[in-house]
Write a protein that holds these residues in place. Structure first.
Motif, PDB file in Angstrom:
ATOM      1  N   ALA A 115       0.837  -1.206   0.000  1.00 23.14           N
ATOM      2  CA  ALA A 115       0.000   0.000   0.000  1.00 23.14           C
ATOM      3  C   ALA A 115       0.870   1.252   0.000  1.00 23.14           C
ATOM      4  O   ALA A 115       2.007   1.242   0.497  1.00 23.14           O
ATOM      5  CB  ALA A 115      -0.898   0.001   1.232  1.00 23.14           C
ATOM      6  N   ILE A 116       0.332   2.343  -0.556  1.00 26.01           N
ATOM      7  CA  ILE A 116       1.021   3.629  -0.547  1.00 26.01           C
ATOM      8  C   ILE A 116       1.424   3.985   0.890  1.00 26.01           C
ATOM      9  O   ILE A 116       0.618   3.849   1.808  1.00 26.01           O
ATOM     10  CB  ILE A 116       0.108   4.748  -1.120  1.00 26.01           C
ATOM     11  N   GLY A 117       2.668   4.432   1.059  1.00 26.44           N
ATOM     12  CA  GLY A 117       3.146   4.833   2.383  1.00 26.44           C
ATOM     13  C   GLY A 117       3.824   3.718   3.152  1.00 26.44           C
ATOM     14  O   GLY A 117       4.528   3.982   4.123  1.00 26.44           O
ATOM     15  N   GLU A 118       3.622   2.465   2.729  1.00 24.32           N
ATOM     16  CA  GLU A 118       4.303   1.361   3.411  1.00 24.32           C
ATOM     17  C   GLU A 118       5.700   1.164   2.840  1.00 24.32           C
ATOM     18  O   GLU A 118       5.997   1.563   1.725  1.00 24.32           O
ATOM     19  CB  GLU A 118       3.474   0.071   3.292  1.00 24.32           C
ATOM     20  N   ALA A 119       6.550   0.532   3.644  1.00 29.14           N
ATOM     21  CA  ALA A 119       7.959   0.385   3.262  1.00 29.14           C
ATOM     22  C   ALA A 119       8.162  -0.798   2.324  1.00 29.14           C
ATOM     23  O   ALA A 119       7.638  -1.889   2.553  1.00 29.14           O
ATOM     24  CB  ALA A 119       8.817   0.205   4.503  1.00 29.14           C
ATOM     25  N   ALA A 120       8.934  -0.567   1.264  1.00 29.03           N
ATOM     26  CA  ALA A 120       9.349  -1.652   0.368  1.00 29.03           C
ATOM     27  C   ALA A 120      10.707  -2.199   0.793  1.00 29.03           C
ATOM     28  O   ALA A 120      10.965  -3.397   0.738  1.00 29.03           O
ATOM     29  CB  ALA A 120       9.409  -1.162  -1.073  1.00 29.03           C
ATOM     30  N   LEU A 121      11.590  -1.293   1.207  1.00 34.53           N
ATOM     31  CA  LEU A 121      12.962  -1.661   1.578  1.00 34.53           C
ATOM     32  C   LEU A 121      13.342  -0.923   2.847  1.00 34.53           C
ATOM     33  O   LEU A 121      13.176   0.307   2.930  1.00 34.53           O
ATOM     34  CB  LEU A 121      13.930  -1.262   0.458  1.00 34.53           C
ATOM     35  N   VAL A 122      13.827  -1.658   3.824  1.00 40.98           N
ATOM     36  CA  VAL A 122      14.324  -1.028   5.054  1.00 40.98           C
ATOM     37  C   VAL A 122      15.725  -1.563   5.325  1.00 40.98           C
ATOM     38  O   VAL A 122      15.958  -2.771   5.285  1.00 40.98           O
ATOM     39  CB  VAL A 122      13.404  -1.318   6.256  1.00 40.98           C
ATOM     40  N   ALA A 123      16.656  -0.641   5.554  1.00 46.38           N
ATOM     41  CA  ALA A 123      18.039  -1.004   5.867  1.00 46.38           C
ATOM     42  C   ALA A 123      18.431  -0.301   7.150  1.00 46.38           C
ATOM     43  O   ALA A 123      18.167   0.896   7.309  1.00 46.38           O
ATOM     44  CB  ALA A 123      18.971  -0.580   4.721  1.00 46.38           C
ATOM     45  N   VAL A 124      19.038  -1.026   8.081  1.00 46.93           N
ATOM     46  CA  VAL A 124      19.442  -0.430   9.361  1.00 46.93           C
ATOM     47  C   VAL A 124      20.857  -0.865   9.701  1.00 46.93           C
ATOM     48  O   VAL A 124      21.256  -1.999   9.446  1.00 46.93           O
ATOM     49  CB  VAL A 124      18.481  -0.816  10.511  1.00 46.93           C
ATOM     50  N   VAL A 125      21.615   0.079  10.243  1.00 46.11           N
ATOM     51  CA  VAL A 125      23.016  -0.164  10.567  1.00 46.11           C
ATOM     52  C   VAL A 125      23.327   0.447  11.927  1.00 46.11           C
ATOM     53  O   VAL A 125      22.949   1.591  12.184  1.00 46.11           O
ATOM     54  CB  VAL A 125      23.942   0.476   9.506  1.00 46.11           C
ATOM     55  N   SER A 126      23.995  -0.295  12.778  1.00 48.13           N
ATOM     56  CA  SER A 126      24.538   0.288  14.005  1.00 48.13           C
ATOM     57  C   SER A 126      26.051   0.292  13.916  1.00 48.13           C
ATOM     58  O   SER A 126      26.661  -0.585  13.292  1.00 48.13           O
ATOM     59  CB  SER A 126      24.087  -0.504  15.238  1.00 48.13           C
ATOM     60  N   ALA A 127      26.658   1.316  14.512  1.00 47.95           N
ATOM     61  CA  ALA A 127      28.116   1.451  14.474  1.00 47.95           C
ATOM     62  C   ALA A 127      28.554   2.247  15.692  1.00 47.95           C
ATOM     63  O   ALA A 127      27.753   2.912  16.350  1.00 47.95           O
ATOM     64  CB  ALA A 127      28.565   2.160  13.201  1.00 47.95           C
ATOM     65  N   LYS A 128      29.841   2.158  15.979  1.00 45.67           N
ATOM     66  CA  LYS A 128      30.378   2.942  17.082  1.00 45.67           C
ATOM     67  C   LYS A 128      30.253   4.422  16.749  1.00 45.67           C
ATOM     68  O   LYS A 128      29.870   5.224  17.593  1.00 45.67           O
ATOM     69  CB  LYS A 128      31.847   2.571  17.290  1.00 45.67           C
TER      70      LYS A 128
END
Lengths: 79, 140, 140, 79
Positions: free
Chosen positions: C88-101
């Protein structure tokens, strides 16, 4: 009435007080006096920036009038 | 066209998802968020506790910086929050969120927003270490 | 030291906060998230509905790309999810998350992760426009 | 047994079918045959990449053996 000098964060830690009250003079002279009273300020002041009545103060030869507030801000460390 | 959805200097816990919800828009194809979280170590020393102090002008300056970023980049909305007072390890000190039509502008604006907040906002970090010492960060 | 916390090709709604929780660590001072959301317009045309198709190899390739990013950058954890099927419009197709120092590595790795997913993962976008036409994006 | 050619996304839309079955030959010849049967494929194939039994295939002169699967992938459009 006098000039209120307020210390923040590491400058307050060096001064040992939140603020002091000094006579009207140039900003430079007021800060020298503050460092004479609280010697540890001498190491911190060269890194600091200043606000005169909430406005950034670059020229420390400016005379700070009685009733004004001079804020001493150590290098920012947000984030 | 760009808009500041919110700028907050607050003692409350910052929710990335709540801040992110503020910048949502059906016209935005990209949302980038940054969360700067309190770490349990700094330069190899164990951090026990941490607090931030904010100058009274911090709120107004944060609004100004957010507005500058919104004006400079091709973004839809920006929002930013900086916490002060005591913060527990793992909690966020600074959260910046940006929505944009395209991802490059969203990333660029978010990077710049974080950089400018760190450079321009009068907020200071105090750390207490496990060895009993403490420091005001960046202050000799 | 870097680690892939998760890589998902899924038909389920992607939660940025759930994916972000996977990369959390008390040693990480920065978390950067990217959410690529379905827009209601493309090149000025109104988009009514949208779906993605994934090749059977997409899951394995997404794991490979996430591992490459984790190895290449000074990050703590990475996670990534790509949705397929109707979105649906507004929903995420791709999500990328990164944690770092540190934040620079987190931003750089997140940008690279999104770029590599778009370049390397066999997933296709189909758009239906308000004018009744439809298209497979990037396909003549 | 024959070669299965599978079409994805825009290639499937152009072919009008999910897959076709052709005799073993070079990949190039198999694709030419597919385009002869489904003429709209002719515009899409030059942009496509290929997988032979799930492995990337660059050299289209390679003979595709009976029982193999040749996947036709249009330019990726994820994200």
């Amino acid at each position: 009435m006098a000039v209120i000098v307020r210390f923040f964060a590491g400058a307050r830690a060096a001064a040992g007080v939140n603020e002091i009250s000094l006579e009207s003079s140039s900003a430079m002279h007021i800060l020298d006096q503050a460092a004479a009273i609280h010697p540890k300020l001498g190491q911190v002041l060269p890194q600091c920036s200043y606000l005169l009545d909430e406005v950034s103060l670059r020229d420390l030869s400016i005379i700070v009038a009685d009733g004004s507030t001079l804020d001493v801000l150590p290098p920012f460390a947000g984030g | 066209m760009s808009n500041v959805s919110g700028a907050f200097v607050t003692t409350d816990l910052i929710s990335v998802s709540e801040l992110s919800a503020l910048v949502r828009s059906d016209t935005a194809g990209a949302i980038v968020t940054f969360s700067g979280d309190v770490r349990d170590n700094d330069h190899g020393r164990e951090v026990l506790s941490l607090s931030y102090e904010a100058h009274p002008s911090a709120q107004a300056l944060l609004e100004k910086v957010a507005g500058e970023i919104a004006a400079k980049f091709e973004v839809v909305n920006v929002a930013v929050a900086h916490r002060h007072g005591d913060i527990a390890i793992g909690e966020a000190a600074l959260v910046a969120v940006v929505s944009a039509k395209h991802r490059k502008a969203a990333f660029d604006a978010c990077v710049a927003l974080v950089d400018e907040v760190k450079a321009q906002i009068p907020i200071w970090k105090h750390q207490v270490f496990a060895d009993g010492t403490d420091e005001w960060v960046n202050c000799a």
